[in-house]
Design an enzyme around this catalytic site. Structure first.
Site, PDB file in Angstrom:
ATOM      1  N   GLU A  69       0.838  -1.198   0.000  1.00  0.00           N
ATOM      2  CA  GLU A  69       0.000   0.000   0.000  1.00  0.00           C
ATOM      3  C   GLU A  69       0.878   1.255   0.000  1.00  0.00           C
ATOM      4  O   GLU A  69       1.549   1.557   0.977  1.00  0.00           O
ATOM      5  CB  GLU A  69      -0.893  -0.002   1.252  1.00  0.00           C
ATOM      6  N   ASP A  79      -4.399  -0.294  10.052  1.00  0.00           N
ATOM      7  CA  ASP A  79      -5.452   0.625  10.476  1.00  0.00           C
ATOM      8  C   ASP A  79      -6.705   0.333   9.655  1.00  0.00           C
ATOM      9  O   ASP A  79      -6.749  -0.613   8.859  1.00  0.00           O
ATOM     10  CB  ASP A  79      -4.999   2.080  10.326  1.00  0.00           C
ATOM     11  N   ASP A 135      -1.369  -1.124   5.758  1.00  0.00           N
ATOM     12  CA  ASP A 135      -1.217  -0.548   7.099  1.00  0.00           C
ATOM     13  C   ASP A 135      -2.150  -1.229   8.093  1.00  0.00           C
ATOM     14  O   ASP A 135      -3.217  -1.728   7.727  1.00  0.00           O
ATOM     15  CB  ASP A 135      -1.528   0.956   7.065  1.00  0.00           C
TER      16      ASP A 135
END
Length: 689
Positions: free
Chosen positions: A468, A543, A541
């Site tokens: 990403e 998150d 990530d």
């Protein structure tokens, strides 16, 4: 073995002896599959009654003692005397092969039973069979032991059995209410015949019951399983018929409604007909074939087709399915050719796979005395049915394409665009497969420029990290082992392929890059053997945005590269959330510990406090992969010696696709209902914000 061979070496198997000697000929096998086949021979007799308009409920009970019982409220098996044999109708049905009411005598217009062997075969292969018939205000009863009629001294299958000596007796067991008719059959499968591990499969039974309830609208089928301490009961009834069945089977969102194609026609065939004198005379008879088809096309590429003759499933197809597919090809090729300029067709031609992609179809025909291949009835052989089905489907589909209604015009236009997109995807994938192979260092590569490839040519050992963002890519370049680890960066969130068309997906740069780099094509043309990497690792990530990107990627893999997931070759990297530096007094070097959740961090800090150890404040919390340096990323996420990978399984991808369709799909109403009903159930600790 002896060289002598004369007439006294020949055996003549009488009656049901042949069934017990060669059961596989009649039920396919003697394992669980054959056991289930026997049960459906009995159930199908009740279903044939319901199909004729007699009885609207069938009860199936799996008893704790291993027996199974089937009850209906149909006309009941005949109890009067059959003149040729001098036996009651019940005994004829259960003891005589090729005896029944489905040989064109007018009792059934169309039925699943054809050969008159179903009930008698089950009886022959049962240690005990009890039948009760409500008819004429009385309840008639009869029992059998391995096909032989007689009386049992008790209720158990191993009770003392006394066969009838002079003549059989259909006894009166009680009174039936006025106007009440029906049949109850309970039997214990013979363990001398069936294997020890043969057992009734409730899931298979429920699946077949659900299917039958779809095919006979208004029929209720109830299954009760009493084999465990807590008995369970399941009921199936559907009034929408095969349209509802097609909607149930469909694995994807629809681009067309469920279209119903119906019609009928007659044909003649020459069959032997039993005359009153007992002679068989070849006679030309006229038959009526009724065709009923439900079709819909969805956004996916999988084909789900179910075909039936008189409610009997024909999993291997036959003439009816051949006619159906031929008509689809003829109509859609003609319609696409008429719109070639608008669809930018070129010189390419549609193939069957292009038309069947995304199709969900339920095909049913009703034919008196259809010709099947064998007693298991898996393939329809009646030749005339092919043309009748083709004519009905052609006429109805052409009418749909010619319809002036706005919905019909919109849906037929979308359908033509879909099949042309499938054709172009097939041609593109074939060309790509022919030219795209792993390149060595001396060859030029047509792979995307942003791919950071590895040096190894060993597919099994190589790994592709889908990373990403460009910031994470820079760190990953330094952290990777360039011998076997390749990197492909993606920018932000890729296309939501859950509600995008195939052409939109192929036109999306990120999706196209992923498909091109993996090198196995997509959809129907996906070939796992040509994949360029042994593992595909999604590295996003830790998150909410990272989880969202991972879900989008999983949706892409699940819909267009599913064999990779089924082979266990797709993984999710597990990067840490926190880095805790534990300080040691004196010259002892500090210790670095990584945690992967808030709960794990708090548990670690509590242990350190309890042991009197200190740590460096503030604790570093990674907002993304780009915040790590190369050593940290290698140690925690990329180095095989210390990393953790989560293997993505098909069930995970299915759950992700389901949730993603709910939250991001085209249908707003379920999403609104979910938000209203479930928002209070979310835990704030699960939301990384």
């Amino acid at each position: 073995m002896t060289s002598e061979y004369s007439a006294h070496h020949l055996q003549v198997l009488e009656g049901l002896e042949a069934v017990r000697k060669r059961p596989g000929m009649y039920i396919g096998s003697t394992d669980s599959r054959g056991l289930m086949h026997c049960l459906w021979e009995i159930i199908d007799n009740s279903v044939d009654e319901a199909l004729g308009g007699f009885g609207s409920r069938i009860d199936i009970v799996l008893h704790a003692d291993g027996s199974v019982e089937v009850r209906d409220r149909a006309r009941g098996i005949p109890v009067d005397i059959e003149p040729r044999t001098g036996l009651s109708g019940v005994e004829v049905v259960f003891t005589k092969l090729h005896a029944g009411g489905k040989f064109g005598g007018g009792s059934y217009a169309a039925s699943g039973g054809l050969h008159g062997v179903g009930a008698s075969v089950v009886n022959a292969l049962s240690e005990r069979l009890d039948v009760e018939v409500d008819r004429g205000g009385k309840t008639w009863a009869m029992s059998f032991h391995r096909g032989e009629p007689g009386n049992f001294a008790g209720d158990a299958p191993d009770s003392t059995f006394s066969p009838f000596e002079n003549r059989s007796e259909l006894r009166v067991a009680g009174r039936a209410a006025k106007g009440v008719t029906g049949t109850r059959i309970r039997y214990w499968a013979d363990r001398q015949i069936f294997t020890k591990d043969a057992a009734f499969n409730v899931e298979e039974l429920e699946q077949r019951a659900r299917q039958t309830a779809f095919l006979v609208p208004g029929l209720e089928i109830v299954i009760r399983d009493e084999r465990s301490d807590e008995a369970s009961e399941t009921s199936y009834r559907f009034d929408g018929g095969i349209s509802e069945f097609a909607d149930f089977l469909a694995p994807d969102a629809g681009i067309t409604d469920t279209w119903r194609l119906t019609g009928s026609s007659t044909f003649t065939e020459t069959v032997p007909v039993l005359q009153a004198s007992g002679a068989m005379v070849a006679t030309e008879v006229e038959r009526e074939c009724v065709v009923d088809v439900a079709v819909r096309w969805g956004t996916g590429y999988e084909t789900t087709t179910r075909s039936f003759v008189n409610i009997i499933a024909t999993p291997k197809g036959g003439t009816h399915q051949q006619g159906f597919e031929a008509a689809l090809m003829k109509v859609l090729r003609a319609q696409v050719d008429q719109n070639a300029r608008r669809l930018k067709l070129g010189n390419d031609k549609l193939e069957k796979d292009d038309i069947l992609a995304g199709l969900t179809a339920v095909l049913t025909v009703r034919v008196p005395e259809p010709q099947f291949e064998g007693q298991t009835k898996e393939v329809l052989g009646t030749p005339a049915v092919r043309q009748i089905v083709a004519n009905v489907v052609t006429k109805e589909l052409n009418a749909r394409f010619a319809s002036p209604k706005r919905d019909d015009k919109s849906q037929t236009s979308l359908l033509m665009e879909k099949v042309v997109a499938e054709m172009k995807a097939r041609i593109s994938a074939r060309a790509h497969k022919e030219t795209q192979r792993r390149k060595n260092a001396l060859e030029s590569s047509s792979l995307p420029a942003k791919l950071v490839d590895c040096r190894s040519n060993d597919v099994d050992d190589s790994e592709l990290f889908i990373v990403e963002g460009d910031s994470a890519l820079g760190t990953a370049k330094l952290a990777r082992n360039s011998e076997y680890q390749a990197l492909l960066p993606i920018r932000g969130k890729i296309l939501n392929v859950q509600k995008a068309s195939i052409s939109d997906m192929l036109g999306n740069a990120e999706c196209a890059s992923i498909i091109q780099v993996i090198g196995s094509g997509s959809g129907r043309s996906f070939d796992l053997s040509t994949a360029r990497y042994g593992k595909v690792i999604l590295m996003s990530d830790a998150d909410v945005d990272g989880a969202h990107i991972r879900t989008l990627l999983l949706t892409l893999f699940f819909r267009y590269m599913r064999p990779l997931i089924e082979a266990g070759r797709v993984f999710a990297a597990v990067p840490p959330l926190h880095r805790v530096i534990i300080q040691h007094p004196g010259t002892k070097p500090n210790e670095t510990v990584y945690t992967y959740s808030e709960q794990e961090l708090q548990s670690l800090l509590a242990r350190l406090t309890k042991s009197g150890k200190r740590w460096q404040e503030p604790v570093q919390r990674y907002k993304g992969l780009g915040e790590m340096d190369a050593e940290q990323l290698a140690t925690t996420t990329m180095d095989r010696a210390g990393r953790t990978l989560r293997r993505v399984r098909v069930s995970d991808a299915e759950n992700a696709a389901t949730v993603f369709e709910l939250l991001m799909g085209n249908d707003v109403a379920p999403r609104k209902e979910f938000i209203v009903d479930s928002s209070s159930n979310f835990s704030r600790e699960r939301i990384d914000a």
